[in-house]
Design a protein around this motif. Structure first.
Motif, mmCIF file in Angstrom:
data_model
loop_
_atom_site.group_PDB
_atom_site.id
_atom_site.type_symbol
_atom_site.label_atom_id
_atom_site.label_comp_id
_atom_site.label_asym_id
_atom_site.label_seq_id
_atom_site.Cartn_x
_atom_site.Cartn_y
_atom_site.Cartn_z
ATOM 1 N N UNK A 94 0.912 -1.199 -0.380
ATOM 2 C CA UNK A 94 0.328 0.242 -0.020
ATOM 3 C C UNK A 94 1.174 1.149 -0.185
ATOM 4 N N UNK A 95 1.779 1.026 0.723
ATOM 5 C CA UNK A 95 2.607 2.623 0.819
ATOM 6 C C UNK A 95 3.635 2.594 -0.497
ATOM 7 N N UNK A 96 3.997 1.622 -1.077
ATOM 8 C CA UNK A 96 4.903 1.435 -2.374
ATOM 9 C C UNK A 96 3.615 2.420 -3.519
ATOM 10 N N UNK A 97 2.714 2.300 -3.361
ATOM 11 C CA UNK A 97 0.861 2.091 -4.270
ATOM 12 C C UNK A 97 1.427 3.980 -4.441
ATOM 13 N N UNK A 98 1.451 3.961 -2.783
ATOM 14 C CA UNK A 98 0.805 5.769 -2.613
ATOM 15 C C UNK A 98 1.867 6.573 -3.297
ATOM 16 N N UNK A 99 3.579 5.931 -3.245
ATOM 17 C CA UNK A 99 4.790 6.504 -3.629
ATOM 18 C C UNK A 99 4.841 6.518 -4.464
ATOM 19 N N UNK A 100 4.073 6.163 -5.486
ATOM 20 C CA UNK A 100 4.229 5.385 -6.600
ATOM 21 C C UNK A 100 3.303 6.970 -7.238
ATOM 22 N N UNK A 101 1.985 7.182 -6.960
ATOM 23 C CA UNK A 101 1.457 8.126 -7.349
ATOM 24 C C UNK A 101 2.233 9.341 -7.967
ATOM 25 N N UNK A 102 2.652 9.870 -7.270
ATOM 26 C CA UNK A 102 3.515 11.359 -7.698
ATOM 27 C C UNK A 102 3.593 11.657 -6.060
ATOM 28 N N UNK A 103 4.708 12.910 -6.344
ATOM 29 C CA UNK A 103 4.489 13.990 -5.528
ATOM 30 C C UNK A 103 3.942 14.706 -5.356
ATOM 31 N N UNK A 104 2.914 14.941 -6.797
ATOM 32 C CA UNK A 104 2.102 16.623 -6.005
ATOM 33 C C UNK A 104 1.070 15.959 -5.536
ATOM 34 N N UNK A 105 0.771 14.777 -5.834
ATOM 35 C CA UNK A 105 -0.604 14.254 -5.323
ATOM 36 C C UNK A 105 -0.484 13.975 -4.328
ATOM 37 N N UNK A 106 0.761 12.457 -3.619
ATOM 38 C CA UNK A 106 0.804 13.000 -2.337
ATOM 39 C C UNK A 106 1.082 13.920 -1.421
ATOM 40 N N UNK A 107 1.194 15.268 -1.612
ATOM 41 C CA UNK A 107 0.981 16.032 -0.992
ATOM 42 C C UNK A 107 0.177 16.700 -0.416
ATOM 43 N N UNK A 108 -0.648 16.749 -1.563
ATOM 44 C CA UNK A 108 -2.182 17.383 -1.622
ATOM 45 C C UNK A 108 -2.678 16.502 -0.746
ATOM 46 N N UNK A 109 -3.238 15.084 -0.778
ATOM 47 C CA UNK A 109 -3.619 13.982 -0.014
ATOM 48 C C UNK A 109 -2.785 14.266 1.588
ATOM 49 N N UNK A 110 -1.871 14.692 1.988
ATOM 50 C CA UNK A 110 -1.200 14.620 3.191
ATOM 51 C C UNK A 110 -1.873 16.118 2.945
ATOM 52 N N UNK A 111 -2.093 17.117 2.525
ATOM 53 C CA UNK A 111 -2.753 17.699 3.358
ATOM 54 C C UNK A 111 -3.637 18.165 3.788
ATOM 55 N N UNK A 112 -4.659 17.334 3.101
ATOM 56 C CA UNK A 112 -5.623 16.546 3.584
ATOM 57 C C UNK A 112 -5.488 16.330 4.413
ATOM 58 N N UNK A 113 -5.200 15.385 4.889
ATOM 59 C CA UNK A 113 -5.014 14.526 6.146
ATOM 60 C C UNK A 113 -5.195 15.683 6.734
ATOM 61 N N UNK A 114 -3.464 15.889 7.205
ATOM 62 C CA UNK A 114 -3.526 16.745 8.662
ATOM 63 C C UNK A 114 -4.273 18.167 8.965
ATOM 64 N N UNK A 115 -4.967 18.427 7.541
ATOM 65 C CA UNK A 115 -5.793 20.102 8.438
ATOM 66 C C UNK A 115 -7.069 18.796 7.076
ATOM 67 N N UNK A 116 -7.638 18.780 8.133
ATOM 68 C CA UNK A 116 -8.965 18.316 8.076
ATOM 69 C C UNK A 116 -10.317 19.187 7.348
ATOM 70 N N UNK A 117 -10.360 20.728 8.476
ATOM 71 C CA UNK A 117 -11.483 21.249 7.961
ATOM 72 C C UNK A 117 -10.661 22.394 7.549
ATOM 73 N N UNK A 118 -10.030 21.893 6.055
ATOM 74 C CA UNK A 118 -9.741 22.871 5.278
ATOM 75 C C UNK A 118 -10.278 23.615 4.028
ATOM 76 N N UNK A 119 -11.948 23.551 4.412
ATOM 77 C CA UNK A 119 -13.031 23.581 4.470
ATOM 78 C C UNK A 119 -12.980 23.907 2.353
ATOM 79 N N UNK A 120 -12.640 22.172 1.911
ATOM 80 C CA UNK A 120 -12.609 22.415 0.945
ATOM 81 C C UNK A 120 -13.612 20.594 0.534
#
Length: 89
Positions: A63-89
């Motif tokens: 699962x981690x290998x699959x996440x890491x193979x997606x691409x850094x921009x998508x991983x960064x965006x997903x990490x931002x959503x996880x870290x800030x759940x009340x971001x208003x999106x």
């Protein structure tokens, strides 16, 4: 031909001893075989738990290998959503 009474008494005593010991021998055999079966079940349960842990670790790595193979921009965006759940999106 007459048989000596001591011989007859000795054979009778041995036969009585064997008949008297039979239930104890049977229970002893039952207890030994039961304890061996329970020990085997415990060993099998331990082996199954170890194999399950290896499987779960392999699934996590995949699962981690699959996440890491997606691409850094998508991983960064997903990490931002996880870290800030009340971001208003």
């Amino acid at each position: 031909m007459p048989v000596n009474e001591q011989i007859t008494d000795s054979v009778t005593q041995v036969n009585t001893k064997v008949v008297g010991e039979t239930p104890a021998m049977g229970m002893g055999n039952l207890l030994v075989s039961t304890s061996q079966a329970i020990a085997n079940a415990g060993h099998n349960a331990t082996a199954a738990a170890q194999q399950g842990a290896v499987m779960m670790q392999a699934a996590t790595v995949q699962g981690i290998n699959s996440l890491m193979s997606i691409g850094t921009s998508i991983v960064g965006r997903s990490s931002e959503d996880i870290l800030t759940p009340d971001s208003g999106r």
